[in-house]
Enzyme design. Structure first.
Site: not given
Ligand code: PGA
Length: 256
Positions: A95, A167
């Protein structure tokens, strides 16, 4: 395994009691959409044994937010994948907060992926470029490095346990609701690129890997993002803290 996966990443939010109680209500959502969609939660590690021990979860998948690759050792403050494996179905690895707040490298993520798959844990491997990388025009190269380093030594048999989350670091809300997700064009472009890398790496077997999008997914933008052909679910942070908004995201898929 279903075609879509939605995971609520609760990060360092909710007390153990709140996480246990939320897990109970999120299990109802997993039951409602079972058959087309997998639903998971990733609570703080402290809550995992209580949630795992609380009995029937109606198919709700339980994920750890991270885990150390060594089974045991002198690693103060860490929890090993080996210590987690009996409580969870899977683990989120790489992550962006692990990479950018805690300095995790591609090599460490790789070791974690190999260790988790060896233990037959499901893995959500997160990849995504920083704003600086994007502005310098190097997004794809950066994501390619993250993905291919993490997947070194992963065999085609292990692929059934693997999902990937794209992401972009600059689109992750970190609690700030004014942050915008990537545009539909940016999402389509990177998901297509990642799919191409997975096809190259694993051939046909790679087709079972779902590519989730994460970064400011909210009920207001979920339909547009999730109806993109290249997107097979979402990893949701801020909007997953309340069942109502997470449920609206999951149920925004026409067939769920
Ligand atoms: P968010 O976070 O939906 O608050 O942008 C996503 C994540 O960090 O997995």
């Amino acid at each position: 395994m279903n075609n879509y996966l939605f995971v609520a990443n609760w990060k360092m939010h909710k007390s153990v009691a709140e996480a246990v109680s939320s897990a109970r209500s999120f299990a109802g959502l997993a039951i409602d959409v079972a058959g087309s969609t997998d639903v998971g939660i990733a609570p703080v590690s402290l809550a995992l044994p209580s949630i795992a021990g609380a009995g029937e979860r109606g198919g709700l998948l339980l994920y750890a937010q991270d885990g150390h690759q060594e089974d045991a050792g002198a690693f103060t403050g860490e929890i090993s994948l080996e210590q987690l494996v009996s409580f969870v179905d899977g683990v989120i690895l790489g992550h962006s907060e692990r990479r950018h707040v805690f300095g995790e490298t591609n090599q460490q993520v790789h070791e974690k992926v190999v260790s988790a798959l060896h233990k037959r844990m499901r893995v959500i491997l997160c990849v995504g470029e920083t704003l600086e990388e994007r502005q310098a025009g190097g997004s794809q190269e950066y994501v390619r490095d993250q993905l291919l380093t993490a997947l070194e030594d992963v065999s085609a048999e292990d692929v059934v346990l693997l999902d990937v989350a794209y992401e972009p670091v600059w689109a992750i809300s970190r609690g700030d609701v004014s942050v915008k997700p990537a545009t539909l064009e940016e999402i389509t472009e990177m998901h297509t690129f990642v799919r191409g890398l997975l096809d190259e790496r694993f051939g046909d077997t790679g087709g079972s890997i779902r590519i989730l999008y994460g970064g400011s997914v909210k009920p207001e933008n979920a339909v547009d993002i999730l109806t993109l052909e290249e997107v097979q679910g979402a990893l949701v942070g801020n909007a997953s803290l309340e069942l109502e908004s997470f449920s609206a995201i999951v149920q925004s898929l026409p067939h769920s």
